[in-house]
Write a protein that holds these residues in place. Structure first.
Motif, PDB file in Angstrom:
ATOM      1  N   LYS A   1      13.228   5.828  -4.602  1.00 28.37           N
ATOM      2  CA  LYS A   1      12.677   4.940  -5.570  1.00 28.37           C
ATOM      3  C   LYS A   1      11.384   3.966  -5.146  1.00 28.37           C
ATOM      4  CE  LYS A   1      17.907   3.477  -6.815  1.00 28.37           C
ATOM      5  NZ  LYS A   1      17.998   4.405  -7.091  1.00 28.37           N
ATOM      6  N   ALA A   2      11.562   3.895  -3.839  1.00 31.90           N
ATOM      7  CA  ALA A   2      10.057   3.201  -3.163  1.00 31.90           C
ATOM      8  C   ALA A   2       9.181   4.519  -3.437  1.00 31.90           C
ATOM      9  CB  ALA A   2      10.412   3.130  -1.727  1.00 31.90           C
ATOM     10  N   ALA A   3       8.993   5.850  -3.568  1.00 31.09           N
ATOM     11  CA  ALA A   3       7.725   6.496  -4.181  1.00 31.09           C
ATOM     12  C   ALA A   3       7.522   6.535  -5.018  1.00 31.09           C
ATOM     13  CB  ALA A   3       8.262   7.760  -3.686  1.00 31.09           C
ATOM     14  N   LYS A   4       8.564   5.950  -6.200  1.00 29.85           N
ATOM     15  CA  LYS A   4       8.029   5.172  -7.685  1.00 29.85           C
ATOM     16  C   LYS A   4       6.896   3.637  -7.821  1.00 29.85           C
ATOM     17  CE  LYS A   4       9.387   9.199  -9.314  1.00 29.85           C
ATOM     18  NZ  LYS A   4       8.494   9.987 -10.033  1.00 29.85           N
ATOM     19  N   LEU A   5       8.162   2.878  -7.103  1.00 26.68           N
ATOM     20  CA  LEU A   5       7.817   2.355  -7.148  1.00 26.68           C
ATOM     21  C   LEU A   5       6.093   2.168  -6.350  1.00 26.68           C
ATOM     22  CD1 LEU A   5       8.541  -1.068  -7.523  1.00 26.68           C
ATOM     23  CD2 LEU A   5       9.584  -1.046  -5.009  1.00 26.68           C
ATOM     24  N   GLY A   6       5.829   2.951  -5.321  1.00 23.59           N
ATOM     25  CA  GLY A   6       4.059   2.064  -5.148  1.00 23.59           C
ATOM     26  C   GLY A   6       3.122   3.340  -5.510  1.00 23.59           C
ATOM     27  N   TYR A   7       4.095   4.573  -6.291  1.00 26.74           N
ATOM     28  CA  TYR A   7       2.733   5.335  -7.536  1.00 26.74           C
ATOM     29  C   TYR A   7       2.754   4.567  -8.249  1.00 26.74           C
ATOM     30  CZ  TYR A   7       2.225   9.355 -10.278  1.00 26.74           C
ATOM     31  OH  TYR A   7       1.037  10.128 -11.282  1.00 26.74           O
ATOM     32  N   PHE A   8       3.988   4.331  -9.007  1.00 27.46           N
ATOM     33  CA  PHE A   8       3.312   3.496 -10.541  1.00 27.46           C
ATOM     34  C   PHE A   8       3.336   1.914 -10.779  1.00 27.46           C
ATOM     35  CE2 PHE A   8       7.263   5.608 -12.542  1.00 27.46           C
ATOM     36  CZ  PHE A   8       6.764   6.803 -12.617  1.00 27.46           C
ATOM     37  N   LEU A   9       2.855   1.104  -9.316  1.00 25.80           N
ATOM     38  CA  LEU A   9       2.294  -0.263  -8.948  1.00 25.80           C
ATOM     39  C   LEU A   9       0.538   0.152  -9.441  1.00 25.80           C
ATOM     40  CD1 LEU A   9       3.942  -1.578  -6.881  1.00 25.80           C
ATOM     41  CD2 LEU A   9       3.878  -2.751  -9.416  1.00 25.80           C
TER      42      LEU A   9
ATOM     43  N   LYS B   1      -0.932   3.335 -10.410  1.00 28.52           N
ATOM     44  CA  LYS B   1      -1.529   4.066 -11.006  1.00 28.52           C
ATOM     45  C   LYS B   1      -1.294   3.557 -12.290  1.00 28.52           C
ATOM     46  CE  LYS B   1      -1.911   7.875 -11.218  1.00 28.52           C
ATOM     47  NZ  LYS B   1      -3.913   9.021 -10.514  1.00 28.52           N
ATOM     48  N   ASN B   2      -0.873   2.461 -12.480  1.00 31.64           N
ATOM     49  CA  ASN B   2       0.021   1.686 -13.677  1.00 31.64           C
ATOM     50  C   ASN B   2      -1.664   0.913 -13.880  1.00 31.64           C
ATOM     51  OD1 ASN B   2       1.776   2.631 -14.520  1.00 31.64           O
ATOM     52  ND2 ASN B   2       3.539   1.382 -14.827  1.00 31.64           N
ATOM     53  N   HIS B   3      -1.993   0.278 -12.413  1.00 34.69           N
ATOM     54  CA  HIS B   3      -3.516  -0.706 -12.573  1.00 34.69           C
ATOM     55  C   HIS B   3      -2.772  -1.906 -13.408  1.00 34.69           C
ATOM     56  CE1 HIS B   3      -7.175  -2.133 -12.126  1.00 34.69           C
ATOM     57  NE2 HIS B   3      -7.358  -0.125 -11.426  1.00 34.69           N
ATOM     58  N   PRO B   4      -1.768  -2.777 -12.353  1.00 35.42           N
ATOM     59  CA  PRO B   4      -1.184  -4.014 -14.051  1.00 35.42           C
ATOM     60  C   PRO B   4      -1.540  -5.473 -13.655  1.00 35.42           C
ATOM     61  CG  PRO B   4       0.601  -3.376 -11.876  1.00 35.42           C
ATOM     62  CD  PRO B   4      -0.518  -2.443 -12.408  1.00 35.42           C
ATOM     63  N   PHE B   5      -2.445  -5.855 -11.876  1.00 34.01           N
ATOM     64  CA  PHE B   5      -3.216  -6.348 -11.243  1.00 34.01           C
ATOM     65  C   PHE B   5      -4.624  -5.800 -12.217  1.00 34.01           C
ATOM     66  CE2 PHE B   5       0.465  -6.532  -9.513  1.00 34.01           C
ATOM     67  CZ  PHE B   5       1.238  -8.136  -9.195  1.00 34.01           C
ATOM     68  N   ILE B   6      -5.595  -7.034 -11.792  1.00 34.22           N
ATOM     69  CA  ILE B   6      -7.349  -7.235 -12.171  1.00 34.22           C
ATOM     70  C   ILE B   6      -7.241  -6.444 -10.974  1.00 34.22           C
ATOM     71  CG2 ILE B   6      -8.886  -8.987 -12.221  1.00 34.22           C
ATOM     72  CD1 ILE B   6      -7.217 -11.103 -13.650  1.00 34.22           C
ATOM     73  N   ASP B   7      -7.009  -6.173  -9.840  1.00 33.74           N
ATOM     74  CA  ASP B   7      -7.614  -6.301  -8.802  1.00 33.74           C
ATOM     75  C   ASP B   7      -6.266  -5.807  -7.651  1.00 33.74           C
ATOM     76  OD1 ASP B   7      -9.610  -5.677  -6.454  1.00 33.74           O
ATOM     77  OD2 ASP B   7     -10.347  -7.238  -6.079  1.00 33.74           O
ATOM     78  N   GLY B   8      -6.527  -5.017  -6.564  1.00 26.84           N
ATOM     79  CA  GLY B   8      -5.535  -5.192  -5.175  1.00 26.84           C
ATOM     80  C   GLY B   8      -4.612  -4.170  -5.706  1.00 26.84           C
ATOM     81  N   ASN B   9      -4.745  -3.509  -6.825  1.00 29.84           N
ATOM     82  CA  ASN B   9      -3.456  -2.341  -6.963  1.00 29.84           C
ATOM     83  C   ASN B   9      -2.919  -1.350  -6.251  1.00 29.84           C
ATOM     84  OD1 ASN B   9      -2.939  -3.238 -10.511  1.00 29.84           O
ATOM     85  ND2 ASN B   9      -4.727  -3.059  -9.967  1.00 29.84           N
ATOM     86  N   LYS B  10      -3.418  -1.108  -5.313  1.00 31.41           N
ATOM     87  CA  LYS B  10      -4.385   0.110  -4.487  1.00 31.41           C
ATOM     88  C   LYS B  10      -3.212  -1.091  -3.201  1.00 31.41           C
ATOM     89  CE  LYS B  10      -8.215   1.431  -4.371  1.00 31.41           C
ATOM     90  NZ  LYS B  10      -8.467   0.873  -5.512  1.00 31.41           N
ATOM     91  N   ARG B  11      -3.404  -1.961  -2.807  1.00 25.41           N
ATOM     92  CA  ARG B  11      -3.172  -3.044  -1.958  1.00 25.41           C
ATOM     93  C   ARG B  11      -1.632  -3.028  -2.161  1.00 25.41           C
ATOM     94  NH1 ARG B  11      -7.648  -7.044  -1.409  1.00 25.41           N
ATOM     95  NH2 ARG B  11      -8.059  -5.733  -3.497  1.00 25.41           N
ATOM     96  N   ILE B  12      -2.094  -3.786  -3.895  1.00 21.76           N
ATOM     97  CA  ILE B  12      -0.171  -4.390  -3.761  1.00 21.76           C
ATOM     98  C   ILE B  12       1.306  -3.406  -3.974  1.00 21.76           C
ATOM     99  CG2 ILE B  12      -0.427  -4.440  -6.315  1.00 21.76           C
ATOM    100  CD1 ILE B  12       1.679  -7.102  -4.039  1.00 21.76           C
ATOM    101  N   GLY B  13       0.462  -1.675  -4.347  1.00 21.96           N
ATOM    102  CA  GLY B  13       1.793  -1.056  -4.513  1.00 21.96           C
ATOM    103  C   GLY B  13       1.665  -0.322  -3.519  1.00 21.96           C
ATOM    104  N   ILE B  14       1.370   0.234  -1.844  1.00 27.60           N
ATOM    105  CA  ILE B  14       1.539  -0.096  -0.974  1.00 27.60           C
ATOM    106  C   ILE B  14       2.787  -1.056  -0.357  1.00 27.60           C
ATOM    107  CG2 ILE B  14       0.199   0.828   1.527  1.00 27.60           C
ATOM    108  CD1 ILE B  14       0.751   3.018  -0.614  1.00 27.60           C
ATOM    109  N   LEU B  15       1.683  -2.359  -0.448  1.00 33.31           N
ATOM    110  CA  LEU B  15       2.200  -3.229   0.150  1.00 33.31           C
ATOM    111  C   LEU B  15       3.947  -3.269  -0.102  1.00 33.31           C
ATOM    112  CD1 LEU B  15       2.989  -5.428   2.214  1.00 33.31           C
ATOM    113  CD2 LEU B  15       1.341  -6.747   0.407  1.00 33.31           C
ATOM    114  N   VAL B  16       4.159  -3.535  -1.748  1.00 35.91           N
ATOM    115  CA  VAL B  16       5.388  -3.918  -2.357  1.00 35.91           C
ATOM    116  C   VAL B  16       6.299  -2.284  -2.196  1.00 35.91           C
ATOM    117  CG1 VAL B  16       6.647  -3.532  -4.330  1.00 35.91           C
ATOM    118  CG2 VAL B  16       4.252  -5.213  -4.145  1.00 35.91           C
ATOM    119  N   MET B  17       6.057  -1.283  -2.062  1.00 32.38           N
ATOM    120  CA  MET B  17       6.268   0.365  -0.668  1.00 32.38           C
ATOM    121  C   MET B  17       7.153  -0.181  -0.168  1.00 32.38           C
ATOM    122  SD  MET B  17       5.467   4.033  -1.441  1.00 32.38           S
ATOM    123  CE  MET B  17       4.645   3.765   0.729  1.00 32.38           C
ATOM    124  N   ILE B  18       6.654  -0.778   0.599  1.00 36.88           N
ATOM    125  CA  ILE B  18       6.987  -0.767   1.537  1.00 36.88           C
ATOM    126  C   ILE B  18       7.323  -2.101   2.346  1.00 36.88           C
ATOM    127  CG2 ILE B  18       5.972  -1.218   5.092  1.00 36.88           C
ATOM    128  CD1 ILE B  18       5.000   1.593   3.578  1.00 36.88           C
TER     129      ILE B  18
END
Length: 124
Positions: free
Chosen positions: A55-63, A65-82
């Motif tokens: 579940k964590a892998a999918k959460l990080g991956y989709f945050l 890859k989906n690029h839902p935020f204006i900026d910081g998508n890589k950062r938020i994806g990794i932070l939310v996953m962890i």
């Protein structure tokens, strides 16, 4: 299993942007909803992604890859996953450099969701 809610993720994103610079805000709310809900999909009453780590892998991956935020998508994806892993009792041991490499790899496609799950397994 504990989940991070949409409002929590939005607030975490705002704090992250405040601390690391960039543009705050949501680019596409539908893609944010999709990224946050995809790991918890079910079929015939059973989770598609059975483990916390999957579940964590999918959460990080989709945050990322989906690029839902204006900026910081890589950062938020990794932070939310962890964060999701940690609130569910899974400790991740890694360096900041590894997390940066992970985020960049997800964004450029050199790391896919299966690679991310393997990384999580190897680092927890």
């Amino acid at each position: 299993m504990k989940r991070l809610g949409k409002e929590q993720v939005i607030r975490i994103h705002s704090i992250l942007i405040e601390q690391t610079c960039g543009s705050d805000g949501i680019r596409d709310e539908g893609l944010l909803d999709s990224a946050l809900n995809a790991p918890f999909q079910t079929f015939d009453g059973e989770y598609i992604y059975k483990t916390i780590k999957a579940k964590a892998a999918k959460l990080g991956y989709f945050l990322v890859k989906n690029h839902p935020f204006i900026d910081g998508n890589k950062r938020i994806g990794i932070l939310v996953m962890i964060s999701f892993l940690e609130i569910n009792g899974v400790e991740v041991i890694c360096t900041d450099e590894e997390l940066i490499t992970l985020g960049l790899g997800l964004a450029d496609g050199s790391i896919n969701d299966e690679d991310l799950l393997k990384w999580i397994i190897d680092h927890s």
